[in-house]
Design a protein around this motif. Sequence first.
Motif, PDB file in Angstrom:
ATOM      1  N   UNK A 122      26.513  51.408  39.920  1.00 41.32           N
ATOM      2  CA  UNK A 122      25.999  50.050  39.680  1.00 41.32           C
ATOM      3  C   UNK A 122      27.084  49.000  39.863  1.00 41.32           C
ATOM      4  N   UNK A 123      28.333  49.366  39.583  1.00 38.26           N
ATOM      5  CA  UNK A 123      29.449  48.418  39.699  1.00 38.26           C
ATOM      6  C   UNK A 123      30.210  48.582  41.009  1.00 38.26           C
ATOM      7  N   UNK A 124      29.635  49.391  41.927  1.00 39.28           N
ATOM      8  CA  UNK A 124      30.239  49.617  43.250  1.00 39.28           C
ATOM      9  C   UNK A 124      31.692  50.079  43.146  1.00 39.28           C
ATOM     10  N   UNK A 125      31.935  51.070  42.283  1.00 36.59           N
ATOM     11  CA  UNK A 125      33.282  51.592  42.100  1.00 36.59           C
ATOM     12  C   UNK A 125      33.420  53.041  42.557  1.00 36.59           C
ATOM     13  N   UNK A 126      32.371  53.592  43.199  1.00 34.60           N
ATOM     14  CA  UNK A 126      32.435  54.975  43.633  1.00 34.60           C
ATOM     15  C   UNK A 126      31.533  55.165  44.842  1.00 34.60           C
ATOM     16  N   UNK A 127      31.913  56.119  45.703  1.00 37.70           N
ATOM     17  CA  UNK A 127      31.083  56.483  46.853  1.00 37.70           C
ATOM     18  C   UNK A 127      30.361  57.808  46.632  1.00 37.70           C
ATOM     19  N   UNK A 128      31.053  58.757  46.002  1.00 37.90           N
ATOM     20  CA  UNK A 128      30.461  60.083  45.768  1.00 37.90           C
ATOM     21  C   UNK A 128      30.992  60.674  44.470  1.00 37.90           C
ATOM     22  N   UNK A 159      28.471  58.123  33.572  1.00 42.90           N
ATOM     23  CA  UNK A 159      29.542  57.368  34.210  1.00 42.90           C
ATOM     24  C   UNK A 159      29.276  57.166  35.698  1.00 42.90           C
ATOM     25  N   UNK A 160      28.617  58.134  36.330  1.00 40.94           N
ATOM     26  CA  UNK A 160      28.272  57.960  37.734  1.00 40.94           C
ATOM     27  C   UNK A 160      27.335  56.778  37.921  1.00 40.94           C
ATOM     28  N   UNK A 161      26.312  56.713  37.084  1.00 43.43           N
ATOM     29  CA  UNK A 161      25.377  55.587  37.161  1.00 43.43           C
ATOM     30  C   UNK A 161      26.108  54.260  36.967  1.00 43.43           C
ATOM     31  N   UNK A 167      37.461  56.733  45.430  1.00 44.71           N
ATOM     32  CA  UNK A 167      36.018  56.536  45.328  1.00 44.71           C
ATOM     33  C   UNK A 167      35.222  57.837  45.472  1.00 44.71           C
ATOM     34  N   UNK A 168      35.887  58.968  45.334  1.00 44.52           N
ATOM     35  CA  UNK A 168      35.182  60.256  45.384  1.00 44.52           C
ATOM     36  C   UNK A 168      35.773  61.170  44.319  1.00 44.52           C
ATOM     37  N   UNK A 169      34.914  61.783  43.505  1.00 42.35           N
ATOM     38  CA  UNK A 169      35.361  62.700  42.456  1.00 42.35           C
ATOM     39  C   UNK A 169      34.506  63.958  42.510  1.00 42.35           C
TER      40      UNK A 169
END
Length: 385
Positions: free
Chosen positions: A237-243, A231-233, A195-197
């Motif tokens: 929106x789909x709760x697939x990333x933290x940072x 892709x970040x947005x 969840x962080x890239x």
Amino acid sequence: MINVSKLYCGLGGRSDDLRYRRDREVGPVVAYNCTRRCNLRCLHCYSASDSGCGEYEMTTDQAKRFLGQLKDAKTPVCLFSGGEPLLRRDLFDLLGEARRIGLPTVISTNGTQIDAEVARRLREANLRYVGVSLDGQEPFHDRFRQVKGSFQAALVGIEHCRQAGLRTGLRFTITQANADQVPAVFDIARDIGVRRICFYHLVRSGRAAQLQEQGPARGQTRLVLDTIFDRTREFVERNMVDEVLTVGNHADGPYLLLRMQRENHPGFAQAQDLLLANGGNRVGDKIACVAWDGVVYPDQFWRNYPLGNVTERPFKEIWSNTADPVLTKLRNKDMFADLRCLKCQWFRLCKGNYRFLDSDPADVHWLNEPACYLADEETGFTVSK
């Protein structure tokens, strides 16, 4: 670092307090290249590491004293890097010492050396974060790292970290050759539960100096950044990333603000305030590097301007040397005789982007590396707050 998920999507991150704090009494984040040895031979390696590298490393006792110096210098976090830090035999002794003195630690690794036992020990050492480098999909990654199987080994290492409860993220360096794989990196992160890239702009130092044609052109860089924003947005929106962060080119901040302005984004003013608080490029000020032999540099990409050695003088004394001309200029960016940067609307939140000293320090010749990709018309208008 430009925190895209925070600035563009309003998603708070764990390091926001450090990244956007206005209290400047804290010391620099320090990248500690604890070894030059590595089991891979990545084409973009800034330390030119490989399995044959065996240059002098600080002893265990010297390295422990150095960690104490960082604590004394109010370093908020020490990043263990390399080479491949897990090839240093006393790594866990050093991580244990950092834990004992209360020095927060993170690690940058290729992931191939992390089995279940290593992951467990990293967790016991109270490691805050594990960043694993990935260059794209499997065929490209293995080719770029020049070791077949390194992609799958990295994924196994990531899974061991996740099973051990370690916060884990991906690190991706943007080149001409892999710029089109940015969407795939998001998909890989989704598929393996990361969840962080962090997306790094290529700095042509070390072995990467041979990649003179691999730095993306202006148009390609802008396309990559737009893809990252899009892709970040979607992922937020789909709760697939933290940072999601970009690193190494502070033109990313103004470029994001320009996009937000075109979109009449409601978070524009707050994003601009956060970038101002962040202070733009802080190499030689809030970012430092210490090499395997104890030599201090303004950051991890510099190898041609040593500031001193922590085995001879304490880190705090070296870093606070107000007489050093390079440090002075890095900490006072308005001294750069670059009219385009000094006249730019975004100078206060970019500070002239990444600045790199050319190969001959006697000439005090400064380069933008990587270069700013904003068009002239994007730097000259005034944005009211």
